[in-house]
Each structure stands twice: as C-alpha cells, then as structure tokens.
Design a protein around this motif. Structure first.
Motif, PDB file in Angstrom:
ATOM      1  N   ASP A   1       0.815  -1.226   0.000  1.00  0.00           N
ATOM      2  CA  ASP A   1       0.000   0.000   0.000  1.00  0.00           C
ATOM      3  C   ASP A   1       0.842   1.267   0.000  1.00  0.00           C
ATOM      4  OD1 ASP A   1      -2.373  -1.457   0.021  1.00  0.00           O
ATOM      5  OD2 ASP A   1      -2.369  -1.592   2.218  1.00  0.00           O
ATOM      6  N   ILE A   2       2.115   1.154  -0.349  1.00  0.00           N
ATOM      7  CA  ILE A   2       3.012   2.311  -0.225  1.00  0.00           C
ATOM      8  C   ILE A   2       2.593   3.469  -1.135  1.00  0.00           C
ATOM      9  CG2 ILE A   2       4.779   1.625  -1.909  1.00  0.00           C
ATOM     10  CD1 ILE A   2       6.779   2.591   0.395  1.00  0.00           C
ATOM     11  N   LYS A   3       2.095   3.183  -2.328  1.00  0.00           N
ATOM     12  CA  LYS A   3       1.682   4.275  -3.225  1.00  0.00           C
ATOM     13  C   LYS A   3       0.495   5.031  -2.636  1.00  0.00           C
ATOM     14  CE  LYS A   3       3.182   2.275  -7.612  1.00  0.00           C
ATOM     15  NZ  LYS A   3       2.706   1.789  -8.921  1.00  0.00           N
ATOM     16  N   GLN A   4      -0.466   4.303  -2.066  1.00  0.00           N
ATOM     17  CA  GLN A   4      -1.610   4.967  -1.450  1.00  0.00           C
ATOM     18  C   GLN A   4      -1.180   5.808  -0.259  1.00  0.00           C
ATOM     19  OE1 GLN A   4      -4.694   5.317  -2.602  1.00  0.00           O
ATOM     20  NE2 GLN A   4      -3.957   4.195  -4.382  1.00  0.00           N
ATOM     21  N   SER A   5      -0.226   5.296   0.499  1.00  0.00           N
ATOM     22  CA  SER A   5       0.284   6.049   1.636  1.00  0.00           C
ATOM     23  C   SER A   5       0.958   7.336   1.170  1.00  0.00           C
ATOM     24  CB  SER A   5       1.277   5.186   2.421  1.00  0.00           C
ATOM     25  OG  SER A   5       1.801   5.909   3.513  1.00  0.00           O
ATOM     26  N   MET A   6       1.742   7.232   0.102  1.00  0.00           N
ATOM     27  CA  MET A   6       2.469   8.403  -0.397  1.00  0.00           C
ATOM     28  C   MET A   6       1.524   9.452  -0.970  1.00  0.00           C
ATOM     29  SD  MET A   6       5.728   6.451  -2.042  1.00  0.00           S
ATOM     30  CE  MET A   6       6.588   7.925  -2.551  1.00  0.00           C
ATOM     31  N   ILE A   7       0.517   9.025  -1.737  1.00  0.00           N
ATOM     32  CA  ILE A   7      -0.412  10.013  -2.312  1.00  0.00           C
ATOM     33  C   ILE A   7      -1.245  10.654  -1.199  1.00  0.00           C
ATOM     34  CG2 ILE A   7      -2.397   8.540  -2.901  1.00  0.00           C
ATOM     35  CD1 ILE A   7      -0.923  11.204  -5.221  1.00  0.00           C
ATOM     36  N   SER A   8      -1.571   9.877  -0.161  1.00  0.00           N
ATOM     37  CA  SER A   8      -2.292  10.440   0.994  1.00  0.00           C
ATOM     38  C   SER A   8      -1.422  11.474   1.700  1.00  0.00           C
ATOM     39  CB  SER A   8      -2.681   9.336   1.971  1.00  0.00           C
ATOM     40  OG  SER A   8      -3.626   8.478   1.392  1.00  0.00           O
ATOM     41  N   ALA A   9      -0.136  11.183   1.823  1.00  0.00           N
ATOM     42  CA  ALA A   9       0.780  12.109   2.491  1.00  0.00           C
ATOM     43  C   ALA A   9       0.838  13.448   1.772  1.00  0.00           C
ATOM     44  CB  ALA A   9       2.180  11.495   2.581  1.00  0.00           C
ATOM     45  N   LEU A  10       0.726  13.427   0.439  1.00  0.00           N
ATOM     46  CA  LEU A  10       0.764  14.682  -0.315  1.00  0.00           C
ATOM     47  C   LEU A  10      -0.446  15.565  -0.003  1.00  0.00           C
ATOM     48  CD1 LEU A  10       2.083  13.435  -3.772  1.00  0.00           C
ATOM     49  CD2 LEU A  10       3.324  14.723  -2.009  1.00  0.00           C
ATOM     50  N   GLY A  11      -1.502  14.970   0.525  1.00  0.00           N
ATOM     51  CA  GLY A  11      -2.691  15.737   0.900  1.00  0.00           C
ATOM     52  C   GLY A  11      -2.783  16.018   2.386  1.00  0.00           C
ATOM     53  N   ARG A  12      -1.806  15.552   3.152  1.00  0.00           N
ATOM     54  CA  ARG A  12      -1.820  15.758   4.607  1.00  0.00           C
ATOM     55  C   ARG A  12      -0.477  16.303   5.088  1.00  0.00           C
ATOM     56  NH1 ARG A  12      -4.489  10.376   5.078  1.00  0.00           N
ATOM     57  NH2 ARG A  12      -2.488   9.592   5.823  1.00  0.00           N
ATOM     58  N   VAL A  13      -0.089  17.419   4.546  1.00  0.00           N
ATOM     59  CA  VAL A  13       1.181  18.044   4.905  1.00  0.00           C
ATOM     60  C   VAL A  13       1.025  18.743   6.255  1.00  0.00           C
ATOM     61  CG1 VAL A  13       2.887  19.780   4.208  1.00  0.00           C
ATOM     62  CG2 VAL A  13       1.771  18.346   2.485  1.00  0.00           C
ATOM     63  N   VAL A  14       2.031  18.608   7.083  1.00  0.00           N
ATOM     64  CA  VAL A  14       2.039  19.276   8.383  1.00  0.00           C
ATOM     65  C   VAL A  14       3.213  20.269   8.364  1.00  0.00           C
ATOM     66  CG1 VAL A  14       2.129  18.965  10.888  1.00  0.00           C
ATOM     67  CG2 VAL A  14       1.122  17.168   9.441  1.00  0.00           C
ATOM     68  N   PRO A  15       2.966  21.485   7.861  1.00  0.00           N
ATOM     69  CA  PRO A  15       4.055  22.458   7.694  1.00  0.00           C
ATOM     70  C   PRO A  15       4.825  22.751   8.975  1.00  0.00           C
ATOM     71  CG  PRO A  15       2.092  23.213   6.565  1.00  0.00           C
ATOM     72  CD  PRO A  15       1.696  22.010   7.377  1.00  0.00           C
ATOM     73  N   SER A  16       4.155  22.715  10.124  1.00  0.00           N
ATOM     74  CA  SER A  16       4.848  23.028  11.380  1.00  0.00           C
ATOM     75  C   SER A  16       5.897  21.979  11.748  1.00  0.00           C
ATOM     76  CB  SER A  16       3.827  23.155  12.517  1.00  0.00           C
ATOM     77  OG  SER A  16       3.163  21.911  12.706  1.00  0.00           O
ATOM     78  N   HIS A  17       5.846  20.824  11.084  1.00  0.00           N
ATOM     79  CA  HIS A  17       6.807  19.759  11.380  1.00  0.00           C
ATOM     80  C   HIS A  17       7.896  19.658  10.306  1.00  0.00           C
ATOM     81  CE1 HIS A  17       3.807  18.864  14.313  1.00  0.00           C
ATOM     82  NE2 HIS A  17       4.482  17.813  14.764  1.00  0.00           N
ATOM     83  N   LEU A  18       8.018  20.685   9.507  1.00  0.00           N
ATOM     84  CA  LEU A  18       9.063  20.749   8.487  1.00  0.00           C
ATOM     85  C   LEU A  18      10.066  21.825   8.882  1.00  0.00           C
ATOM     86  CD1 LEU A  18       6.780  20.453   5.326  1.00  0.00           C
ATOM     87  CD2 LEU A  18       8.098  18.643   6.445  1.00  0.00           C
ATOM     88  N   LEU A  19      11.132  21.940   8.139  1.00  0.00           N
ATOM     89  CA  LEU A  19      12.185  22.896   8.481  1.00  0.00           C
ATOM     90  C   LEU A  19      12.060  24.230   7.748  1.00  0.00           C
ATOM     91  CD1 LEU A  19      15.246  20.472   8.492  1.00  0.00           C
ATOM     92  CD2 LEU A  19      13.828  21.212  10.434  1.00  0.00           C
TER      93      LEU A  19
END
Length: 175
Positions: A150-168
């Motif tokens: 299910d890695i592709k589904q996980s990756m495409i879901s991640a593109l819609g659930r960005v958490v900007p506060s947890h990035l640099l």
C-alpha cells in the motif's frame, strides 16, 4: 490515435513542435531534460488552448506520476513538492487539471486497453533510458511495494496531509 478519435467522433489535433531542437540548444550534456520539456510543452498547450478558446487543460498525469515527482524533487532538487492537481497559469488565463491523480498507472493502462484506446508512449529518446532519475525512482517504488503493497496509497495520501509546522521551512515556523 487519429483513427481512435475518429471512431469516437472526437476532434483530434496533433501539433508538431521544435521542442527537441530547443532543448538540445539549451541543455548541457548530462542535464535531465524532463522539467524543461514539461514547461515548453505546457507553453504550447496554453497557446493552443487560447487559439481554440479553451481555458481548461486536462492532463493525463496519474498517481504514479505524482509520487515519482515528489520523490524526484525530494531526492534530487532539495524541495518537498509534487505537482498540483489544479494549477492556474501565471497569467491567470488557463487552468491545468490532472483528474487522474488517484488512478494508478497500471489501472489507467488496463482501462485504456479494455476500452480499446491507444496507449501512447512518450516519444522522447531520453524517457526510456533506465539511467534517468525517474526510472530509478520507479524501480525504487516497485521494490518497496514488494514489502509494503500500500506504499503508493500512503504516499499520495501524504501529499494531501502536509504538516508544515513539522518541516524545516522557516516560513511555517511558529512564532
């Protein structure tokens, strides 16, 4: 492709360009042509859309294209981005949509075959080279799918659930 369109009473227009020659002039040996080619092709599409009075352009990018692009940008461009499912042109005159964002390449290919639609490969001589970065990323995802189906589904879901506060990126840092 012209006969497939004619059978369905679809209008078909094939545009011949000099994009290949322009890229040969602009790129150095070893440069990856895909990004420049995409921009040049989009410019041609904008021009053709304007000539036909169209304001929306639908492209056939599918789920695999989105996640491959995200990984390419992450690994080789140092940016965390994919491609937008909806893009407004810089001059605000056109909207590019990618309605197949949640459809996998294999699923799109199977549908096209079942519907009797032609499958048109890229005519770029560089696209088929296994040494190109996109092909390497494609192989990586294929290998990961063996252990994580299910890695592709996980990756495409991640593109819609960005958490900007947890990035640099300091633009999103809290106070």
């Amino acid at each position: 492709i012209t006969s497939a369109c004619a059978e369905r009473c679809w209008e078909c227009h094939i545009e011949h360009t000099t994009i290949g020659a322009v890229m040969d002039d602009l790129l150095d040996d070893g440069d990856t042509p895909c990004s420049l080619c995409a921009r040049l092709r989009r410019g041609v599409l904008y021009r053709l859309a304007a000539a036909h009075g169209a304001t929306k352009i639908a492209l056939g990018h599918h789920l695999d294209d989105f996640i491959e692009t995200a990984l390419l940008n992450l690994f080789f461009q140092g940016s965390l981005k994919a491609m937008p499912a909806r893009l407004v042109s810089d001059n605000q005159q056109h909207i590019v949509i990618r309605p197949l964002v949640y459809v996998g390449e294999a699923e799109a290919r199977a549908y096209a075959q079942e519907a009797g639609l032609p499958i048109i490969g890229c005519c770029c001589s560089a696209c088929g080279e296994l040494s190109l970065m996109r092909q390497r990323v494609k192989r990586l995802i294929t290998e990961l799918e063996i252990e994580h189906p299910d890695i592709k589904q996980s990756m495409i879901s991640a593109l819609g659930r960005v958490v900007p506060s947890h990035l640099l990126d300091r633009r999103f840092a809290a106070g």
